[in-house]
Design a protein around this motif. Structure first.
Motif, mmCIF file in Angstrom:
data_model
loop_
_atom_site.group_PDB
_atom_site.id
_atom_site.type_symbol
_atom_site.label_atom_id
_atom_site.label_comp_id
_atom_site.label_asym_id
_atom_site.label_seq_id
_atom_site.Cartn_x
_atom_site.Cartn_y
_atom_site.Cartn_z
ATOM 1 N N LEU A 245 0.819 -1.290 0.136
ATOM 2 C CA LEU A 245 0.033 0.029 0.118
ATOM 3 C C LEU A 245 0.796 1.269 -0.014
ATOM 4 O O LEU A 245 1.665 1.407 1.011
ATOM 5 N N HIS A 246 0.717 1.882 -1.061
ATOM 6 C CA HIS A 246 1.862 3.040 -1.400
ATOM 7 C C HIS A 246 1.356 4.300 -2.119
ATOM 8 O O HIS A 246 0.698 3.951 -3.059
ATOM 9 N N PRO A 247 1.512 5.260 -1.754
ATOM 10 C CA PRO A 247 1.221 6.703 -2.431
ATOM 11 C C PRO A 247 1.648 6.391 -3.890
ATOM 12 O O PRO A 247 2.892 6.154 -4.158
ATOM 13 N N GLY A 248 0.726 6.836 -4.907
ATOM 14 C CA GLY A 248 1.002 6.508 -6.432
ATOM 15 C C GLY A 248 0.494 5.509 -6.717
ATOM 16 O O GLY A 248 0.183 5.258 -8.178
ATOM 17 N N GLU A 249 -0.006 4.392 -6.056
ATOM 18 C CA GLU A 249 -0.662 3.297 -6.333
ATOM 19 C C GLU A 249 -2.496 3.642 -5.832
ATOM 20 O O GLU A 249 -2.686 4.192 -4.904
#
Length: 357
Positions: free
Chosen positions: A187-191
């Protein structure tokens, strides 16, 4: 309860053109000398790991496992972060992400998506051949350009974005299910999957697929101001992989969560080597032990200040120091009393009375 496995190390940040970082054996020897017990291996470096061969040749897999065993190492997971990213790419990001694909596919969105889908499916087969139970990846992103929208977001746009993401991933999840391997989305910003709410939305769209799971990386949650310990309480049944990566958020008067387009060193939120940031790893390792996490604790080194090899050396020791060898018995077992029915009723003052009275 179960004792976490580790330390492991994610190789992506260390692979290079010079020895020992340009071959799997060189990396294995180096990692072993630092005290690591497992490698998380990316699938986008054929000279390090040949995904096609791993999916089609048990002999290749056995030889690879034998090589790692010689250095006292296992594989924690394979990684298709870059290939997973290409499962879903918004047109705004086409050029930026094109370099993740082979040269002959660049500029052809449909062919690139088909290639990425096939690569991730191959990783399911390769994981089974290697005896692995979990796989690390990204979800890709169709909705990310609308994460903080102006004008206000269109609910139907988000519904369709997640519906399409699910349509692309469901056949892949089924392949992983056929081979007994969990897909662990970082879970990653940009995804599109970047926090608990987006994971839940996707999970519902894939019908709560048993192979739809989480790679827990607290650094990305801390920088979003999410309670990452409560996150474990909520989602522990779906956490099947774990990146040990630290971060810090230094509130100031110039910039905030979005970083102001600044270099990492100048951002309010930035990644640090384990132990140098603000993540409560003692709390995390305690929670994961409490909930019987069965996987590996894997160092993902990213730091805006510290040298990589220093971070790796210190990271191995940091993980060892934080893994909790779980108790085999309760600390107060020595004072345990007779649990027979007669003893229990006597303690309650019910001697001589019938249970049915």
């Amino acid at each position: 309860m179960k004792t976490l496995k580790g330390p492991g190390i994610f190789l992506s940040q260390f692979i290079g053109s010079e020895a020992p970082f340009n071959s799997l054996e060189g990396l294995a020897k180096w990692a072993s000398a630092l005290g690591f017990q497992a490698l998380q291996i990316p699938c986008n470096h054929p000279a390090i790991f040949d995904l096609q061969r791993a999916a089609t040749s048990q002999t290749y897999c056995d030889e690879l496992l034998g090589l790692l065993k010689h250095y006292g190492l296992s594989i924690s997971e394979l990684s298709t972060h870059l290939e997973g990213q290409l499962i879903a790419v918004h047109p705004a990001h086409d050029v930026a992400f094109d370099n993740f694909a082979p040269v002959h596919l660049r500029g052809d969105r449909e062919a690139r998506t088909a290639w990425a889908t096939e690569q991730v499916k191959l990783a399911a087969v390769a994981s089974k051949n290697l005896g692995l139970k979990a796989h690390a990846t990204f979800s890709g992103s169709l909705a990310w350009p609308y994460v903080y929208p102006w004008p206000p977001h269109n609910p139907q746009l988000l519904e369709e974005a997640f519906a399409e993401l699910a349509r692309r991933w469901l056949p892949i999840l089924d392949v992983f299910d056929e081979h007994g391997v969990d897909v662990c989305y970082e879970l990653h910003p940009g995804e599109d999957l970047h926090d608990g709410a987006t994971f839940e939305r996707f999970l519902a769209r894939v019908n709560h697929h048993p192979r739809c799971n989480i790679l827990f990386d607290p650094s990305h949650l801390l920088l979003q101001h999410i309670d990452y310990l409560q996150f474990i309480d909520i989602y522990h049944n779906r956490i099947k992989a774990f990146h040990v990566k630290d971060a810090e958020y230094l509130a100031n008067g110039r910039t905030g969560v979005y970083g102001g387009y600044l270099k990492w060193i100048d951002r309010a939120g930035r990644f640090r080597s384990p132990g140098d940031g603000q993540v409560d790893f003692k709390g995390i390792f305690s929670k994961l032990a409490q909930y019987d996490y069965e996987g590996w604790a894997v160092l993902e080194w990213e730091c805006c200040l510290k040298d990589a090899e220093t971070g790796a050396r210190e990271g191995a020791q940091f993980i060892r120091n934080n893994i909790i060898p779980v108790a085999k018995r309760a600390f107060d077992d020595f004072a345990a009393q007779d649990g027979s029915d007669n003893s229990v009723r006597a303690q309650l003052g019910l001697t001589g009375e019938s249970k049915n009275d």
